[in-house]
Design a protein around this motif. Structure first.
Motif, PDB file in Angstrom:
ATOM      1  N   GLU A   1       0.837  -1.198   0.000  1.00 22.79           N
ATOM      2  CA  GLU A   1       0.000   0.000   0.000  1.00 22.79           C
ATOM      3  C   GLU A   1       0.873   1.250   0.000  1.00 22.79           C
ATOM      4  N   PRO A   2       0.394   2.333  -0.590  1.00 21.81           N
ATOM      5  CA  PRO A   2       1.129   3.599  -0.478  1.00 21.81           C
ATOM      6  C   PRO A   2       1.261   3.994   0.996  1.00 21.81           C
ATOM      7  N   ARG A   3       2.354   4.655   1.323  1.00 25.83           N
ATOM      8  CA  ARG A   3       2.571   5.088   2.704  1.00 25.83           C
ATOM      9  C   ARG A   3       2.911   6.574   2.722  1.00 25.83           C
ATOM     10  N   PRO A   4       2.559   7.265   3.781  1.00 28.38           N
ATOM     11  CA  PRO A   4       2.894   8.687   3.864  1.00 28.38           C
ATOM     12  C   PRO A   4       4.399   8.890   3.787  1.00 28.38           C
ATOM     13  N   ALA A   5       4.814   9.870   2.994  1.00 28.71           N
ATOM     14  CA  ALA A   5       6.231  10.144   2.838  1.00 28.71           C
ATOM     15  C   ALA A   5       6.564  11.622   2.958  1.00 28.71           C
ATOM     16  N   ALA A   6       5.626  12.494   2.567  1.00 25.94           N
ATOM     17  CA  ALA A   6       5.952  13.916   2.536  1.00 25.94           C
ATOM     18  C   ALA A   6       4.685  14.759   2.564  1.00 25.94           C
ATOM     19  N   LEU A   7       4.862  16.001   3.000  1.00 21.45           N
ATOM     20  CA  LEU A   7       3.843  17.037   2.894  1.00 21.45           C
ATOM     21  C   LEU A   7       4.408  18.081   1.947  1.00 21.45           C
ATOM     22  N   GLY A   8       3.623  18.516   0.987  1.00 24.28           N
ATOM     23  CA  GLY A   8       4.095  19.496   0.024  1.00 24.28           C
ATOM     24  C   GLY A   8       3.383  20.822   0.156  1.00 24.28           C
ATOM     25  N   LEU A   9       4.151  21.892   0.089  1.00 25.24           N
ATOM     26  CA  LEU A   9       3.605  23.242   0.122  1.00 25.24           C
ATOM     27  C   LEU A   9       4.105  23.992  -1.104  1.00 25.24           C
ATOM     28  N   VAL A  10       3.227  24.729  -1.754  1.00 26.30           N
ATOM     29  CA  VAL A  10       3.619  25.614  -2.846  1.00 26.30           C
ATOM     30  C   VAL A  10       3.812  26.989  -2.235  1.00 26.30           C
ATOM     31  N   VAL A  11       5.006  27.570  -2.438  1.00 29.48           N
ATOM     32  CA  VAL A  11       5.340  28.831  -1.779  1.00 29.48           C
ATOM     33  C   VAL A  11       5.553  29.938  -2.805  1.00 29.48           C
ATOM     34  N   SER A  12       5.166  31.143  -2.443  1.00 30.36           N
ATOM     35  CA  SER A  12       5.313  32.276  -3.356  1.00 30.36           C
ATOM     36  C   SER A  12       6.698  32.903  -3.288  1.00 30.36           C
ATOM     37  N   ASP A  13       7.386  32.765  -2.149  1.00 34.34           N
ATOM     38  CA  ASP A  13       8.721  33.340  -1.970  1.00 34.34           C
ATOM     39  C   ASP A  13       9.564  32.313  -1.226  1.00 34.34           C
ATOM     40  N   MET A  14      10.361  31.565  -1.971  1.00 42.92           N
ATOM     41  CA  MET A  14      11.120  30.460  -1.382  1.00 42.92           C
ATOM     42  C   MET A  14      12.033  30.940  -0.263  1.00 42.92           C
ATOM     43  N   ALA A  15      12.776  32.015  -0.478  1.00 41.03           N
ATOM     44  CA  ALA A  15      13.714  32.490   0.543  1.00 41.03           C
ATOM     45  C   ALA A  15      12.977  32.858   1.829  1.00 41.03           C
ATOM     46  N   ALA A  16      11.839  33.526   1.717  1.00 42.40           N
ATOM     47  CA  ALA A  16      11.066  33.903   2.902  1.00 42.40           C
ATOM     48  C   ALA A  16      10.536  32.672   3.620  1.00 42.40           C
ATOM     49  N   SER A  17      10.074  31.689   2.868  1.00 38.48           N
ATOM     50  CA  SER A  17       9.559  30.469   3.486  1.00 38.48           C
ATOM     51  C   SER A  17      10.664  29.690   4.178  1.00 38.48           C
ATOM     52  N   LEU A  18      11.824  29.582   3.538  1.00 37.56           N
ATOM     53  CA  LEU A  18      12.945  28.889   4.170  1.00 37.56           C
ATOM     54  C   LEU A  18      13.373  29.595   5.448  1.00 37.56           C
ATOM     55  N   ALA A  19      13.371  30.914   5.447  1.00 40.64           N
ATOM     56  CA  ALA A  19      13.729  31.661   6.649  1.00 40.64           C
ATOM     57  C   ALA A  19      12.733  31.384   7.772  1.00 40.64           C
ATOM     58  N   PHE A  20      11.445  31.321   7.448  1.00 42.48           N
ATOM     59  CA  PHE A  20      10.418  31.039   8.457  1.00 42.48           C
ATOM     60  C   PHE A  20      10.627  29.662   9.078  1.00 42.48           C
ATOM     61  N   TYR A  21      10.747  28.635   8.239  1.00 41.48           N
ATOM     62  CA  TYR A  21      10.876  27.277   8.767  1.00 41.48           C
ATOM     63  C   TYR A  21      12.220  27.070   9.462  1.00 41.48           C
ATOM     64  N   ARG A  22      13.238  27.806   9.074  1.00 42.22           N
ATOM     65  CA  ARG A  22      14.519  27.800   9.793  1.00 42.22           C
ATOM     66  C   ARG A  22      14.310  28.431  11.180  1.00 42.22           C
ATOM     67  N   ALA A  23      13.591  29.561  11.239  1.00 40.73           N
ATOM     68  CA  ALA A  23      13.319  30.229  12.524  1.00 40.73           C
ATOM     69  C   ALA A  23      12.488  29.341  13.437  1.00 40.73           C
ATOM     70  N   LEU A  24      11.684  28.476  12.848  1.00 41.36           N
ATOM     71  CA  LEU A  24      10.876  27.536  13.624  1.00 41.36           C
ATOM     72  C   LEU A  24      11.728  26.410  14.197  1.00 41.36           C
ATOM     73  N   GLY A  25      12.929  26.229  13.660  1.00 46.13           N
ATOM     74  CA  GLY A  25      13.846  25.236  14.198  1.00 46.13           C
ATOM     75  C   GLY A  25      14.080  24.027  13.312  1.00 46.13           C
ATOM     76  N   LEU A  26      13.535  24.029  12.090  1.00 48.17           N
ATOM     77  CA  LEU A  26      13.762  22.907  11.185  1.00 48.17           C
ATOM     78  C   LEU A  26      15.144  23.001  10.550  1.00 48.17           C
ATOM     79  N   ASP A  27      15.674  21.855  10.125  1.00 48.92           N
ATOM     80  CA  ASP A  27      16.985  21.770   9.480  1.00 48.92           C
ATOM     81  C   ASP A  27      16.805  22.106   7.999  1.00 48.92           C
ATOM     82  N   VAL A  28      16.879  23.391   7.686  1.00 53.52           N
ATOM     83  CA  VAL A  28      16.585  23.911   6.346  1.00 53.52           C
ATOM     84  C   VAL A  28      17.877  24.126   5.571  1.00 53.52           C
TER      85      VAL A  28
END
Length: 126
Positions: A2-29
């Protein structure tokens, strides 16, 4: 198999801004923004794709709006960590949707918005 969960996908309008946000949240970006970025996300991958990347293979693509159709939730180790993460993110200029509060269901809870308006919940057991 069976298919298994592997990822969540987000479409972002400003990649640099989104990476900065998720980095500030503590993710390994990753350090360098690209059209497609994969970030470790609790055993899954959080995949960020720029609008241009999606449009490159989907001719009918229309950029989505952060309208509450998806939300992400991050478990914190304590109520104090909820407050600290909320303060760190809002101090960095990200918008709060719900300031930290003690929810009736037994959690310290807050919501911040990523650069595209996607809800990111912060929670910990009281």
């Amino acid at each position: 198999m069976e298919p298994r969960p592997a990822a969540l996908g987000l479409v972002v309008s400003d990649m640099a801004a989104s990476l900065a946000f998720y980095r500030a949240l503590g993710l390994d970006v990753p350090d360098e923004p690209e059209g497609h970025v994969e970030i470790p996300f609790g055993g899954l991958r959080l995949m960020l794709d720029s609008e241009a990347t999606i449009a490159s293979f989907d001719p009918g693509f229309t950029p989505p709006a952060g309208d509450g159709r998806i939300g992400l939730a991050f478990e914190c180790s304590s109520p104090a960590e909820v407050d600290a993460a909320h303060a760190r993110l809002t101090g960095a200029g990200y918008r709060s949707h719900l300031d930290p509060f003690d929810a009736f269901w037994g959690q310290r809870y807050a919501t911040v918005l990523d650069p595209d308006g996607i809800s990111v919940d912060l929670f910990a057991a009281l």
